[in-house]
Enzyme design. Structure first.
Site, PDB file in Angstrom:
ATOM      1  N   GLY A   1      14.975  -2.227  -3.412  1.00 38.75           N
ATOM      2  CA  GLY A   1      14.111  -1.972  -2.115  1.00 38.75           C
ATOM      3  C   GLY A   1      13.352  -1.191  -3.581  1.00 38.75           C
TER       4      GLY A   1
ATOM      5  N   ASN B   1      -0.647  -9.948 -11.437  1.00 42.55           N
ATOM      6  CA  ASN B   1       1.166 -10.437 -12.334  1.00 42.55           C
ATOM      7  C   ASN B   1       0.618 -12.123 -12.684  1.00 42.55           C
ATOM      8  OD1 ASN B   1       1.431 -12.269 -10.024  1.00 42.55           O
ATOM      9  ND2 ASN B   1       3.120 -11.126  -8.966  1.00 42.55           N
TER      10      ASN B   1
ATOM     11  N   GLY C   1       6.243  -7.196 -20.705  1.00 40.55           N
ATOM     12  CA  GLY C   1       5.535  -6.230 -20.549  1.00 40.55           C
ATOM     13  C   GLY C   1       4.439  -6.759 -19.797  1.00 40.55           C
TER      14      GLY C   1
ATOM     15  N   GLY D   1       0.844  -1.104  -0.040  1.00 38.47           N
ATOM     16  CA  GLY D   1      -0.217   0.075  -0.165  1.00 38.47           C
ATOM     17  C   GLY D   1       0.859   1.002  -0.123  1.00 38.47           C
TER      18      GLY D   1
ATOM     19  N   THR E   1      11.544  -5.735  -6.276  1.00 36.76           N
ATOM     20  CA  THR E   1      11.205  -5.340  -4.952  1.00 36.76           C
ATOM     21  C   THR E   1       9.635  -4.579  -6.166  1.00 36.76           C
ATOM     22  OG1 THR E   1      12.776  -6.461  -3.937  1.00 36.76           O
ATOM     23  CG2 THR E   1      10.704  -5.385  -3.213  1.00 36.76           C
TER      24      THR E   1
ATOM     25  N   GLY F   1       6.560  -8.913 -15.751  1.00 37.44           N
ATOM     26  CA  GLY F   1       7.982  -8.795 -15.747  1.00 37.44           C
ATOM     27  C   GLY F   1       8.665  -8.035 -17.187  1.00 37.44           C
TER      28      GLY F   1
ATOM     29  N   ASP G   1       4.190  -2.707  -7.787  1.00 40.07           N
ATOM     30  CA  ASP G   1       3.676  -1.553  -6.859  1.00 40.07           C
ATOM     31  C   ASP G   1       3.121  -0.335  -7.597  1.00 40.07           C
ATOM     32  OD1 ASP G   1       2.815  -2.905  -4.922  1.00 40.07           O
ATOM     33  OD2 ASP G   1       4.263  -2.667  -3.753  1.00 40.07           O
TER      34      ASP G   1
ATOM     35  N   ASP H   1      16.886  -5.413  -8.987  1.00 36.40           N
ATOM     36  CA  ASP H   1      15.804  -5.758  -7.862  1.00 36.40           C
ATOM     37  C   ASP H   1      14.409  -5.551  -8.236  1.00 36.40           C
ATOM     38  OD1 ASP H   1      13.877  -5.705  -5.272  1.00 36.40           O
ATOM     39  OD2 ASP H   1      15.337  -4.501  -4.388  1.00 36.40           O
TER      40      ASP H   1
ATOM     41  N   THR I   1       0.507  -7.789 -15.685  1.00 32.87           N
ATOM     42  CA  THR I   1       1.715  -7.054 -15.309  1.00 32.87           C
ATOM     43  C   THR I   1       2.460  -8.701 -15.619  1.00 32.87           C
ATOM     44  OG1 THR I   1       2.236  -7.656 -12.535  1.00 32.87           O
ATOM     45  CG2 THR I   1       1.911  -5.527 -14.619  1.00 32.87           C
TER      46      THR I   1
HETATM   47  O1  RIB Z   1       5.748  -5.322  -2.934  1.00 31.69           O
HETATM   48  C1  RIB Z   1       5.971  -5.180  -2.508  1.00 31.69           C
HETATM   49  C2  RIB Z   1       6.185  -4.794  -1.275  1.00 31.69           C
HETATM   50  O2  RIB Z   1       6.131  -6.088  -0.641  1.00 31.69           O
HETATM   51  C3  RIB Z   1       7.765  -4.520   0.011  1.00 31.69           C
HETATM   52  O3  RIB Z   1       7.330  -3.148   0.016  1.00 31.69           O
HETATM   53  C4  RIB Z   1       6.991  -5.734   0.886  1.00 31.69           C
HETATM   54  O4  RIB Z   1       6.558  -4.655   2.646  1.00 31.69           O
HETATM   55  C5  RIB Z   1       6.042  -6.770   1.167  1.00 31.69           C
HETATM   56  O5  RIB Z   1       4.580  -5.772   1.765  1.00 31.69           O
END
Ligand code: RIB
Length: 321
Positions: free
Chosen positions: A301, A197, A238, A49, A262, A235, A266, A260, A233
């Site tokens: 991150g 995804n 596309g 979120g 991650t 990766g 979002d 990364d 999505t």
């Molecule tokens: O989508 C990535 C997020 O998933 C990370 O920041 C972690 O906190 C998890 O919630």
């Protein structure tokens, strides 16, 4: 401080989780029963979120506003999480403080930039949608939901959005293990766009008894069955957009050197919501969001890697000179 009066509707309102991420870079992710070593860990701000709110805040312009409603712990980390969002210009007037520890995610990143995440929900499990009934949503608002908080509160939030004439984007991440077809239909009836995804698309299709076909066929059938737009999505391949009886459209990913992944999903969701709030068509909003998501893979991150609006505009200009 960007907190505002509770009767001012936001342009993008994210209702969801806030975490602190403890991130280790490893050669390969530990398998069950295995121990792997990392030289150190990083403590970063995360939570699906909060990440989506930050991605939206970095993109939004024209005096428009992003608000976050969620629950933070009554500990030092909870306070830091709220301060971080405030620093990003996000309205945190709807944040609740719960008698719990802050949400915390334990993340391993392998050499290819892929991740494995365990989330200790903490305060996120205590959030309620009550704060959304107080005028934070209006007809121009886009409500953004993900699944790291209780499903029942997500449904209540989506209902508040529908009552206010707002639109809702649901990011089905992670898919709740106990989500059944009835629960899915209840939430999707109140939603306008579903973002998943590839593995979430498979799970959603299974839940809704859409078993056969490739990703495009599944997305199209789900879109028809749930009567909303479905964005999957994929990766580096596309994304695809299925919108009921329109032909399924694919949008390629921008090529970047991946450090990364991650928070890439979002980033997509937050930037996509801003596009919708600016009056863009879903395809156009998705194209811009896909570029932002690719840019977010270049650093370690989630929030720490998200691009600014200027970076996204520059990349778009380079792609379409
Ligand atoms: O989508 C990535 C997020 O998933 C990370 O920041 C972690 O906190 C998890 O919630």
């Amino acid at each position: 401080m960007a907190d505002t009066d509770e009767t001012t509707p936001a342009d993008v309102l994210v209702f969801g989780s806030l975490n602190v991420d403890l991130v280790c870079r490893v050669a390969s992710i530990a398998r069950p029963g295995e121990t792997v070593l990392a030289p150190r860990y990083e403590q970063l701000f995360g939570g699906k979120g909060a990440n989506q709110a930050v991605a939206a805040a970095r993109m939004i312009g024209g005096g428009n506003r992003v608000a976050m409603v969620g629950a933070v712990g009554d500990d030092v980390l909870g306070q830091a999480v709220a301060d971080n969002l405030r620093g990003e210009g996000i309205d945190v007037g709807g944040l609740q403080t719960a008698p719990e520890r802050a949400g915390c995610a334990f993340i391993s990143i392998d050499a290819a930039g892929e991740n494995a995440i365990t989330v200790a929900s903490g305060a996120n499990g205590c959030v309620t949608a009550a704060a959304l009934a107080l005028g934070r949503l209006g007809p121009q608002s886009i409500l953004v939901l993900q699944m790291e908080i209780p499903l029942v509160e997500c449904v209540a939030a989506a209902r508040a959005a529908r009552d206010a004439g707002a639109r809702t984007v649901v990011n089905l991440a992670p898919v709740p293990p106990d989500l059944d077809e009835a629960g899915m239909l209840q939430l999707m009836e109140l939603a306008d766009v579903l973002v998943v995804n590839e593995s979430e698309l498979r799970s959603a299709a299974t839940i809704c008894a859409v078993e056969s076909g490739n990703a495009s066929e599944r997305a199209r059938t789900l879109s028809e069955r749930l009567d909303l737009a479905v964005i999957a999505t994929r990766g580096s391949r596309g994304l695809i957009i299925a919108d009921r009886n329109r032909p399924v459209r694919s949008i390629p990913a921008m090529s970047v050197e991946i450090v990364d992944t991650t928070g890439a999903g979002d980033t997509f969701v937050g930037v996509f919501a801003v596009g919708l709030s600016e009056g863009r068509a879903p395809d156009d909003a998705a194209e811009r969001a896909a570029v932002a998501a690719s840019l977010a893979c270049r650093k370690l991150g989630a929030q720490s890697a998200m691009p600014t609006a200027a970076e996204v505009e520059r990349a778009l200009a380079e792609l379409k000179p």
